[in-house]
Motif scaffolding. Structure first.
Motif, PDB file in Angstrom:
ATOM      1  N   CYS A  18       0.846  -1.203   0.000  1.00 14.34           N
ATOM      2  CA  CYS A  18       0.000   0.000   0.000  1.00 14.34           C
ATOM      3  C   CYS A  18       0.873   1.242   0.000  1.00 14.34           C
ATOM      4  O   CYS A  18       2.081   1.178   0.222  1.00 14.34           O
ATOM      5  CB  CYS A  18      -0.896  -0.005   1.241  1.00 14.34           C
ATOM      6  N   ILE A  19       0.211   2.382  -0.241  1.00  9.95           N
ATOM      7  CA  ILE A  19       0.897   3.653  -0.056  1.00  9.95           C
ATOM      8  C   ILE A  19       0.136   4.459   0.993  1.00  9.95           C
ATOM      9  O   ILE A  19      -1.083   4.334   1.125  1.00  9.95           O
ATOM     10  CB  ILE A  19       1.057   4.471  -1.360  1.00  9.95           C
ATOM     11  N   ALA A  20       0.902   5.245   1.748  1.00 14.48           N
ATOM     12  CA  ALA A  20       0.314   6.198   2.694  1.00 14.48           C
ATOM     13  C   ALA A  20       0.689   7.577   2.187  1.00 14.48           C
ATOM     14  O   ALA A  20       1.867   7.878   1.979  1.00 14.48           O
ATOM     15  CB  ALA A  20       0.867   5.963   4.087  1.00 14.48           C
ATOM     16  N   GLU A  21      -0.329   8.380   1.952  1.00 14.09           N
ATOM     17  CA  GLU A  21      -0.146   9.659   1.271  1.00 14.09           C
ATOM     18  C   GLU A  21      -0.597  10.788   2.194  1.00 14.09           C
ATOM     19  O   GLU A  21      -1.632  10.659   2.856  1.00 14.09           O
ATOM     20  CB  GLU A  21      -1.049   9.616   0.033  1.00 14.09           C
ATOM     21  N   SER A  22       0.155  11.884   2.210  1.00 15.97           N
ATOM     22  CA  SER A  22      -0.259  13.035   3.022  1.00 15.97           C
ATOM     23  C   SER A  22      -1.625  13.535   2.565  1.00 15.97           C
ATOM     24  O   SER A  22      -1.926  13.538   1.374  1.00 15.97           O
ATOM     25  CB  SER A  22       0.744  14.180   2.874  1.00 15.97           C
ATOM     26  N   LEU A  23      -2.426  13.931   3.546  1.00 17.81           N
ATOM     27  CA  LEU A  23      -3.758  14.485   3.241  1.00 17.81           C
ATOM     28  C   LEU A  23      -3.567  15.961   2.896  1.00 17.81           C
ATOM     29  O   LEU A  23      -3.235  16.775   3.750  1.00 17.81           O
ATOM     30  CB  LEU A  23      -4.647  14.318   4.484  1.00 17.81           C
ATOM     31  N   ILE A  24      -3.736  16.289   1.625  1.00 16.44           N
ATOM     32  CA  ILE A  24      -3.488  17.664   1.143  1.00 16.44           C
ATOM     33  C   ILE A  24      -4.808  18.435   1.123  1.00 16.44           C
ATOM     34  O   ILE A  24      -5.779  17.978   0.517  1.00 16.44           O
ATOM     35  CB  ILE A  24      -2.914  17.629  -0.295  1.00 16.44           C
ATOM     36  N   PRO A  25      -4.862  19.596   1.779  1.00 16.00           N
ATOM     37  CA  PRO A  25      -6.087  20.405   1.671  1.00 16.00           C
ATOM     38  C   PRO A  25      -6.210  20.910   0.222  1.00 16.00           C
ATOM     39  O   PRO A  25      -5.239  21.416  -0.338  1.00 16.00           O
ATOM     40  CB  PRO A  25      -5.847  21.579   2.634  1.00 16.00           C
ATOM     41  N   PHE A  26      -7.362  20.729  -0.377  1.00  8.78           N
ATOM     42  CA  PHE A  26      -7.520  21.171  -1.758  1.00  8.78           C
ATOM     43  C   PHE A  26      -8.876  21.817  -1.970  1.00  8.78           C
ATOM     44  O   PHE A  26      -9.832  21.568  -1.239  1.00  8.78           O
ATOM     45  CB  PHE A  26      -7.316  20.006  -2.739  1.00  8.78           C
ATOM     46  N   LYS A  27      -8.954  22.643  -3.016  1.00  6.25           N
ATOM     47  CA  LYS A  27     -10.202  23.333  -3.389  1.00  6.25           C
ATOM     48  C   LYS A  27     -11.047  22.449  -4.281  1.00  6.25           C
ATOM     49  O   LYS A  27     -12.270  22.437  -4.196  1.00  6.25           O
ATOM     50  CB  LYS A  27      -9.857  24.578  -4.233  1.00  6.25           C
ATOM     51  N   ASN A  28     -10.382  21.775  -5.222  1.00  2.00           N
ATOM     52  CA  ASN A  28     -11.102  21.019  -6.246  1.00  2.00           C
ATOM     53  C   ASN A  28     -10.362  19.758  -6.640  1.00  2.00           C
ATOM     54  O   ASN A  28      -9.121  19.727  -6.622  1.00  2.00           O
ATOM     55  CB  ASN A  28     -11.235  21.864  -7.534  1.00  2.00           C
TER      56      ASN A  28
END
Length: 385
Positions: free
Chosen positions: A178-188
């Motif tokens: 698996c991959i663990a990915e940073s949760l990026i705040p995004f608009k769209n």
């Protein structure tokens, strides 16, 4: 130049699901002969192809022997045997997208490392081989909560993706790479489809905006054009072309991306085939994505990617609490609405959140189309008898 039309030329397609079925509309339009391989006897594409074989797409011999019998081979699903594709290519068979392209995309861990190597902007990530390794990284504080967990292989339609907010969220995860990915705040959440033929002609479709179901993590609405600034849209299309060049793909490449709070574009993931984010194009574009896929892999001139009209796609998925023979409740009500076209994929059995079809809403005014889409969503229900 090969005569593809009304001839003995044969296009082979690995996978006979809804994407294949919709590609089949275009091969019928052009009278191009198609052979299809799919594990299911009930595959939607079965009804419109010239020759159907039932078989395992991950089995080397099955894929290799199928590929030997066709002139050009493509796929509508990433879960196919790459070694068989590579062997066919070594024997001179045309396979598009190539086994090399698919090898860099099929496993999400490999895909993410590919972005890193090619300086393509993407969310920070770590790759793990087992659940134990993942847990250990949290204990050692190499990985901080919250993060996005993604299965390296086998994920589709929202499965194989989870947001991990606390340690107990890890318990139900499968023990797999698996991959663990940073949760990026995004608009769209945006997507751009790039199309490329072997001669090197490249075109992009307009940027689309995707709205997701909060529970199922499936796309609920695809909106074209995306309601974003022109500068952001131009940047998104440019980055999509850069991604396409890095993968050296032939055919369609759907590039899913995030627009961050400060209007940067970062890549989420790609799919080397027709894609849910391009379904709107059947009604709204001069050249729909399925025709474009055929044009691209056969090295024909690429069609106009512009939209004729604003388009919104609504996914039709199985309602919760319903499993069994499918019924499309209120379909006649939405068919009475202007600019509304349902597409039924041909799956006889429904289950919660299974993709069963989609509806396109076209309108000169995208905001009006979005209102109608909401109404459509509220009316039509995919239930069982």
């Amino acid at each position: 130049m090969t005569n593809y039309f009304s001839s003995n030329f044969t296009l082979g397609i690995l996978g006979g699901g809804q994407l294949g079925k919709m590609m089949g509309y275009e091969t019928r339009k052009f009278d191009i002969r198609t052979h299809v391989l799919d594990p299911s006897a009930e595959a939607p594409f079965r009804i419109s192809c010239d020759h159907f074989e039932q078989g395992d797409l991950m089995d080397y011999e099955t894929v290799y022997n199928f590929g030997k019998k066709v002139d050009v081979l493509t796929f509508e699903i990433e879960g196919v045997n790459i070694e068989a594709l590579a062997q066919l290519e070594s024997e001179g068979k045309k396979v598009y997208p190539s086994s090399e392209t698919l090898k860099n995309i099929q496993d999400k861990g490999v895909q993410k490392n590919f972005y890193k190597q090619h300086n393509i902007p993407t969310a920070p990530f770590l790759v793990f081989n087992t659940k134990a390794e993942l847990t250990e990284a949290i204990v050692r504080k190499d990985l901080t909560l919250p993060f996005v967990w993604k299965s390296c292989t086998g994920g589709y339609d929202g499965t194989g993706v989870s947001v991990i907010r606390n340690e107990s969220d890890i318990i139900p995860l499968a023990d797999r790479p698996c991959i663990a990915e940073s949760l990026i705040p995004f608009k769209n959440e945006l997507a751009v489809i790039v199309v490329r033929n072997p001669s090197g002609e490249v075109k992009t479709y307009p940027v689309v905006e995707m709205e997701f179901h909060p529970v199922a993590n499936q796309v609920e609405y695809v909106i074209c054009p995306a309601r974003i600034d022109d500068k952001v849209a131009t940047n998104a299309r440019d980055i999509a072309v850069k991604v396409s060049e890095a993968f050296k793909h032939v055919g369609l490449l759907a590039v899913e991306m995030f627009q961050t709070e400060d209007d940067k574009i970062i890549i989420n993931e790609v799919a080397p085939r027709p894609h849910n984010s391009g379904h709107y194009s059947i009604e709204a574009s001069y050249t729909n994505q399925f025709e474009q896929q055929i044009r691209a892999i056969l090295d024909l001139p690429l069609g106009n990617t512009d939209s004729k009209v604003g388009g919104i796609m609504v996914n039709l998925v199985g309602a919760e609490g319903h499993t069994g023979d499918v019924v499309y409740q209120n379909i006649e009500k939405i068919m009475a609405m202007d600019g509304v076209t349902p597409h039924i994929y041909g799956k006889k059995q429904t289950r919660p959140f299974r993709k069963m079809g989609h509806v396109t809403i076209v309108n000169e005014d995208i905001d009006k189309a979005r209102e109608i889409a909401q109404e459509v969503k509220g009316l039509i229900k995919v239930i069982s008898k």
